[in-house]
Design a protein around this motif. Structure first.
Motif, short mmCIF file in Angstrom:
data_model
loop_
_atom_site.label_atom_id
_atom_site.label_comp_id
_atom_site.label_asym_id
_atom_site.label_seq_id
_atom_site.Cartn_x
_atom_site.Cartn_y
_atom_site.Cartn_z
N THR A 167 0.84 -1.20 0.00
CA THR A 167 0.00 0.00 0.00
C THR A 167 0.87 1.25 0.00
O THR A 167 2.07 1.20 0.32
CB THR A 167 -0.90 0.03 1.24
OG1 THR A 167 -0.08 0.16 2.42
CG2 THR A 167 -1.74 -1.24 1.34
N GLU A 168 0.24 2.38 -0.32
CA GLU A 168 0.99 3.64 -0.30
C GLU A 168 1.47 3.96 1.11
O GLU A 168 2.55 4.53 1.29
CB GLU A 168 0.12 4.78 -0.85
CG GLU A 168 -0.17 4.62 -2.32
CD GLU A 168 -0.81 5.87 -2.93
OE1 GLU A 168 -0.97 6.88 -2.21
OE2 GLU A 168 -1.14 5.83 -4.13
N LYS A 190 7.89 12.84 -4.71
CA LYS A 190 8.39 12.33 -5.98
C LYS A 190 8.55 10.82 -5.92
O LYS A 190 8.23 10.10 -6.89
CB LYS A 190 9.73 12.99 -6.32
CG LYS A 190 10.28 12.57 -7.67
CD LYS A 190 11.59 13.29 -7.97
CE LYS A 190 12.17 12.84 -9.30
NZ LYS A 190 13.47 13.51 -9.60
N TRP A 191 9.05 10.30 -4.80
CA TRP A 191 9.23 8.86 -4.64
C TRP A 191 7.88 8.14 -4.67
O TRP A 191 7.74 7.10 -5.30
CB TRP A 191 9.98 8.56 -3.35
CG TRP A 191 10.50 7.15 -3.26
CD1 TRP A 191 11.60 6.64 -3.88
CD2 TRP A 191 9.93 6.07 -2.49
NE1 TRP A 191 11.76 5.31 -3.56
CE2 TRP A 191 10.74 4.95 -2.71
CE3 TRP A 191 8.82 5.98 -1.66
CZ2 TRP A 191 10.49 3.72 -2.12
CZ3 TRP A 191 8.55 4.75 -1.06
CH2 TRP A 191 9.38 3.64 -1.28
N LEU A 192 6.88 8.70 -4.01
CA LEU A 192 5.54 8.11 -4.02
C LEU A 192 4.96 8.10 -5.43
O LEU A 192 4.39 7.09 -5.87
CB LEU A 192 4.61 8.89 -3.08
CG LEU A 192 3.15 8.41 -3.03
CD1 LEU A 192 3.06 6.96 -2.59
CD2 LEU A 192 2.33 9.31 -2.10
N HIS A 197 3.66 4.87 -10.41
CA HIS A 197 3.90 4.60 -11.83
C HIS A 197 4.43 3.19 -12.03
O HIS A 197 3.97 2.46 -12.93
CB HIS A 197 4.90 5.63 -12.37
CG HIS A 197 5.26 5.43 -13.80
ND1 HIS A 197 4.39 5.71 -14.84
CD2 HIS A 197 6.40 4.96 -14.38
CE1 HIS A 197 4.97 5.43 -15.99
NE2 HIS A 197 6.18 4.97 -15.74
N TYR A 198 5.37 2.77 -11.20
CA TYR A 198 5.92 1.42 -11.32
C TYR A 198 4.86 0.35 -11.03
O TYR A 198 4.80 -0.67 -11.72
CB TYR A 198 7.09 1.24 -10.35
CG TYR A 198 8.32 2.07 -10.66
CD1 TYR A 198 8.60 2.48 -11.96
CD2 TYR A 198 9.19 2.45 -9.64
CE1 TYR A 198 9.74 3.24 -12.23
CE2 TYR A 198 10.32 3.21 -9.91
CZ TYR A 198 10.58 3.60 -11.21
OH TYR A 198 11.70 4.35 -11.48
N ALA A 199 4.03 0.58 -10.03
CA ALA A 199 2.99 -0.39 -9.69
C ALA A 199 2.01 -0.56 -10.84
O ALA A 199 1.53 -1.68 -11.10
CB ALA A 199 2.26 0.04 -8.42
N GLN A 200 1.70 0.52 -11.53
CA GLN A 200 0.80 0.43 -12.68
C GLN A 200 1.43 -0.36 -13.81
O GLN A 200 0.75 -1.13 -14.50
CB GLN A 200 0.46 1.83 -13.19
CG GLN A 200 -0.66 2.51 -12.42
CD GLN A 200 -1.10 3.80 -13.13
OE1 GLN A 200 -0.31 4.51 -13.73
NE2 GLN A 200 -2.40 4.08 -13.05
N GLY A 201 2.73 -0.19 -14.00
CA GLY A 201 3.39 -0.85 -15.12
C GLY A 201 3.91 -2.24 -14.81
O GLY A 201 4.27 -2.99 -15.73
#
Length: 269
Positions: A167-168, A190-192, A197-201
């Protein structure tokens, strides 16, 4: 006293009755496995189980009852038949017996051959990644990692790939526990955004957060429960890893990770 019909040292040939008994036992075992397969495929009604397995209603009921006694099958009042906890335990035991490194290594070697870069396999250990395997690059490049060595989850490509299902709140808690050197490079917001973005991809990059001259493309490896248990990566120095090539490598690394996941029992939905 020696039985005249079965002298010591002589072969014992099964009688017709024994042959029949063994055949019936084999048939019962196969029928039980057919029922387990049917339930695993979502068939939860006794009549339907009998139909798809080709058994009579009474035979299916008898075998189901035996499977329930051994907890391989359970029956829920509102949901019908379901796999039982005995099978769950066997699944975990089988999973534990699989040597991940031995299983993954041929695929990692092939990935290294395709890319000419350093390939890693790693798994989580608290807030760190432990390297399980390393295939060195064919380029004149040295990556400061070693099998059995540790690196932080939050700053490495493999580490971020291992975090993709969290989770976030868990991401931010890890960031807040992390050393200040990352915070000087990449602030919290920025890290969040990057992790989203990585989790989506379904992949992750190391853009120099761990070592300024190193770039990495990583993808998660899942087990039969769809849990992320490890990750694979391709790493090199920034001169061999321009942004365009990193993006092209995403599909290649994901393909290798999926092959390893499939061997672990993962089935993509």
């Amino acid at each position: 006293m020696i039985d005249q019909g079965h002298r010591s040292g002589e072969a014992h040939w099964p009688t017709p009755e024994e042959k029949k008994s063994k055949t019936q036992a084999s048939q019962t075992l196969l029928r039980g496995l057919d029922i387990i397969d049917a339930v695993a495929n979502g068939i939860d009604d006794l009549s339907e189980i009998a139909k798809v397995t080709g058994m009579t209603y009474s035979t299916a009921h008898r075998i189901l009852s035996a499977l329930q006694q051994r907890h391989y099958i359970r029956r829920e009042p509102d949901q019908g038949y379901r796999l039982g906890h005995a099978l769950l335990g066997l699944g975990y035991q089988a999973q534990a017996q699989i040597d991940l490194v031995k299983l993954a290594k041929p695929l990692l070697v092939e990935l290294a051959r395709q890319t000419s870069d350093t390939v890693h396999l790693g798994m989580p250990s608290q807030d760190s990644i432990v390297y399980l395997e390393k295939i060195s690059s064919r380029r004149p490049v040295e990556i400061s990692s070693r099998v059995g060595g540790n690196k932080p989850l939050f700053s490495t490509g493999i580490g971020k790939a291992l975090l993709l299902d969290q989770t976030e709140e868990q991401w931010l808690a890890l960031y807040d526990r992390s050393p200040a050197n990352l915070q000087a490079i990449c602030d919290r917001d920025k890290w969040l955004q990057m992790m989203r973005h990585y989790a989506q991809g379904g992949y992750a990059f190391d853009l120099g957060e761990d070592e300024s001259t190193i770039r990495c493309v990583a993808a998660p490896i899942r087990d039969g429960r769809s849990h992320i248990v490890a990750a694979a990566s391709v790493s090199s120095t920034v001169e061999y890893m321009p942004p365009g090539r990193m993006q092209q490598l995403v599909a290649t690394v994901q393909e290798t990770a999926l092959k390893i996941s499939t061997a672990l029992g993962y089935r993509a939905v």
